[in-house]
Write a protein that holds these residues in place. Sequence first.
Motif, PDB file in Angstrom:
ATOM      1  N   GLY A   3      -2.274  14.512   6.574  1.00  0.00           N
ATOM      2  CA  GLY A   3      -2.510  13.162   7.062  1.00  0.00           C
ATOM      3  C   GLY A   3      -1.620  12.139   6.384  1.00  0.00           C
ATOM      4  O   GLY A   3      -1.013  11.283   7.044  1.00  0.00           O
ATOM      5  N   ALA A   4      -1.511  12.222   5.060  1.00  0.00           N
ATOM      6  CA  ALA A   4      -0.702  11.256   4.309  1.00  0.00           C
ATOM      7  C   ALA A   4       0.761  11.322   4.728  1.00  0.00           C
ATOM      8  O   ALA A   4       1.403  10.295   4.965  1.00  0.00           O
ATOM      9  N   LEU A   5       1.300  12.526   4.836  1.00  0.00           N
ATOM     10  CA  LEU A   5       2.715  12.686   5.181  1.00  0.00           C
ATOM     11  C   LEU A   5       3.004  12.195   6.605  1.00  0.00           C
ATOM     12  O   LEU A   5       3.978  11.473   6.843  1.00  0.00           O
ATOM     13  N   THR A   6       2.177  12.592   7.558  1.00  0.00           N
ATOM     14  CA  THR A   6       2.442  12.195   8.945  1.00  0.00           C
ATOM     15  C   THR A   6       2.230  10.698   9.144  1.00  0.00           C
ATOM     16  O   THR A   6       3.031  10.036   9.816  1.00  0.00           O
ATOM     17  N   ILE A   7       1.199  10.147   8.552  1.00  0.00           N
ATOM     18  CA  ILE A   7       0.941   8.703   8.676  1.00  0.00           C
ATOM     19  C   ILE A   7       2.074   7.906   8.034  1.00  0.00           C
ATOM     20  O   ILE A   7       2.556   6.914   8.594  1.00  0.00           O
ATOM     21  N   TYR A   8       2.532   8.351   6.875  1.00  0.00           N
ATOM     22  CA  TYR A   8       3.646   7.676   6.207  1.00  0.00           C
ATOM     23  C   TYR A   8       4.904   7.707   7.074  1.00  0.00           C
ATOM     24  O   TYR A   8       5.558   6.673   7.298  1.00  0.00           O
ATOM     25  N   LEU A   9       5.245   8.874   7.570  1.00  0.00           N
ATOM     26  CA  LEU A   9       6.481   9.017   8.338  1.00  0.00           C
ATOM     27  C   LEU A   9       6.447   8.226   9.643  1.00  0.00           C
ATOM     28  O   LEU A   9       7.490   7.788  10.136  1.00  0.00           O
ATOM     29  N   LYS A  10       5.263   8.018  10.188  1.00  0.00           N
ATOM     30  CA  LYS A  10       5.142   7.260  11.443  1.00  0.00           C
ATOM     31  C   LYS A  10       4.966   5.762  11.196  1.00  0.00           C
ATOM     32  O   LYS A  10       4.985   4.970  12.148  1.00  0.00           O
TER      33      LYS A  10
ATOM     34  N   ALA B 211       0.821  -1.211   0.000  1.00  0.00           N
ATOM     35  CA  ALA B 211       0.000   0.000   0.000  1.00  0.00           C
ATOM     36  C   ALA B 211       0.852   1.258   0.000  1.00  0.00           C
ATOM     37  O   ALA B 211       1.991   1.267   0.468  1.00  0.00           O
ATOM     38  N   SER B 212       0.260   2.335  -0.523  1.00  0.00           N
ATOM     39  CA  SER B 212       0.845   3.670  -0.484  1.00  0.00           C
ATOM     40  C   SER B 212      -0.237   4.646  -0.059  1.00  0.00           C
ATOM     41  O   SER B 212      -1.410   4.275   0.063  1.00  0.00           O
TER      42      SER B 212
ATOM     43  N   LYS C 255      13.361  13.737  12.563  1.00  0.00           N
ATOM     44  CA  LYS C 255      13.777  12.523  13.267  1.00  0.00           C
ATOM     45  C   LYS C 255      14.396  11.491  12.326  1.00  0.00           C
ATOM     46  O   LYS C 255      14.823  10.427  12.765  1.00  0.00           O
ATOM     47  N   PHE C 256      14.434  11.805  11.023  1.00  0.00           N
ATOM     48  CA  PHE C 256      14.866  10.809  10.049  1.00  0.00           C
ATOM     49  C   PHE C 256      16.191  11.175   9.391  1.00  0.00           C
ATOM     50  O   PHE C 256      16.490  12.342   9.194  1.00  0.00           O
ATOM     51  N   ASN C 257      16.952  10.147   9.038  1.00  0.00           N
ATOM     52  CA  ASN C 257      18.086  10.356   8.149  1.00  0.00           C
ATOM     53  C   ASN C 257      17.964   9.485   6.905  1.00  0.00           C
ATOM     54  O   ASN C 257      18.839   9.478   6.058  1.00  0.00           O
ATOM     55  N   ALA C 258      16.857   8.754   6.829  1.00  0.00           N
ATOM     56  CA  ALA C 258      16.616   7.939   5.635  1.00  0.00           C
ATOM     57  C   ALA C 258      15.122   7.677   5.492  1.00  0.00           C
ATOM     58  O   ALA C 258      14.478   7.208   6.419  1.00  0.00           O
ATOM     59  N   VAL C 259      14.595   8.015   4.326  1.00  0.00           N
ATOM     60  CA  VAL C 259      13.218   7.691   3.968  1.00  0.00           C
ATOM     61  C   VAL C 259      13.271   7.042   2.598  1.00  0.00           C
ATOM     62  O   VAL C 259      13.915   7.571   1.690  1.00  0.00           O
ATOM     63  N   PRO C 260      12.626   5.875   2.427  1.00  0.00           N
ATOM     64  CA  PRO C 260      12.706   5.188   1.137  1.00  0.00           C
ATOM     65  C   PRO C 260      12.176   6.056  -0.009  1.00  0.00           C
ATOM     66  O   PRO C 260      11.132   6.701   0.122  1.00  0.00           O
TER      67      PRO C 260
ATOM     68  N   TYR D  12       3.671   1.555   4.382  1.00  0.00           N
ATOM     69  CA  TYR D  12       3.404   2.231   3.103  1.00  0.00           C
ATOM     70  C   TYR D  12       4.682   2.308   2.267  1.00  0.00           C
ATOM     71  O   TYR D  12       5.745   2.632   2.788  1.00  0.00           O
ATOM     72  N   LYS D  13       4.540   2.034   0.976  1.00  0.00           N
ATOM     73  CA  LYS D  13       5.699   2.015   0.086  1.00  0.00           C
ATOM     74  C   LYS D  13       6.081   3.408  -0.413  1.00  0.00           C
ATOM     75  O   LYS D  13       7.220   3.629  -0.823  1.00  0.00           O
ATOM     76  N   SER D  14       5.133   4.326  -0.423  1.00  0.00           N
ATOM     77  CA  SER D  14       5.411   5.664  -0.962  1.00  0.00           C
ATOM     78  C   SER D  14       4.359   6.640  -0.463  1.00  0.00           C
ATOM     79  O   SER D  14       3.303   6.240   0.045  1.00  0.00           O
ATOM     80  N   VAL D  15       4.661   7.945  -0.652  1.00  0.00           N
ATOM     81  CA  VAL D  15       3.736   8.996  -0.228  1.00  0.00           C
ATOM     82  C   VAL D  15       3.783  10.139  -1.223  1.00  0.00           C
ATOM     83  O   VAL D  15       4.816  10.392  -1.858  1.00  0.00           O
TER      84      VAL D  15
END
Length: 286
Positions: free
Chosen positions: A158-165, A147-148, A214-219, A170-173
């Motif tokens: 909503g999409a960005l925060t849900i993805y990051l958490k 899912a994405s 909080k991230f240094n890597a996001v797919p 989720y494969k993409s946003v």
Amino acid sequence: METAPSEISSSKMFGGYNKRYKHFSPTLGCSMTFHVYFPPSSSSSSAKFPVLYWLSGLTCTDENFIAKSGAQRAASAHGLALVAPDTSPRGLNVEGEADSWDFGLGAGFYLNATQEKWKNWRMYDYVVKELPKLLSDHFPQLETSNASISGHSMGGHGALTIYLKNLDKYKSVSAFAPIVNPINCPWGQKAFTNYLGDNKSDWEEYDATCLIKKFNAVPGHILIDQGEDDKFLKDQLLPGKFEEACKNANVQLKLRLQAGYDHSYFFISTFIEDHIQHHAKALSAL
């Protein structure tokens, strides 16, 4: 207790079907509706469809995206199912829920409210936990583990925060004109004060610009389209704040400022095919 979804409408489109369902949500304590666009299936194939969740903006229901975006053309071509939930609980008759268009009904902000009065406003858990399980339990043709997620304005938030958490879910946003820094804009401040109380650290858990730090890597990369003639750009949306945070965190962001476009579905329908392709690639649905 969860109830099986019942179909309340069906319309054929680009070889597939837009279907609307109703069910009782234990998470929200009320009946909810959602749409699924099922792309055409080959009679010789038993393959399941990857899922793209779409989260809509303020005042919207589950119908706006399905009726106005034209996303089904590209979703049909790529064999992608589209799932569009509603934007808040309905029918609870909480005092003040309909007093303004940017809070309460149609304005769930995809968070879990902590203030007692708004305890049913748990759209985060509904989108992340309840709805995927409901789909998995009742629609075997959907590959809910692949899912994405995407959305517009409040739904982009909503999409960005849900993805990051939930990078494991989720494969993409992607997003159109998202509210990326709600702790610093009037819409977000109003919603967060009422839903979450006055503790600003609680607010940061639902702010994409705070979360990205909080991230240094996001797919892969995050795709955002923003109209330059959007009347909410300067006061409410603040994409520059998110862009700066992504640079500092070495997160790949493709932020496209689109000249002349506003905040409407005319804008969304113009660029939705690019977003469908972005997700189809990540979901290997090309």
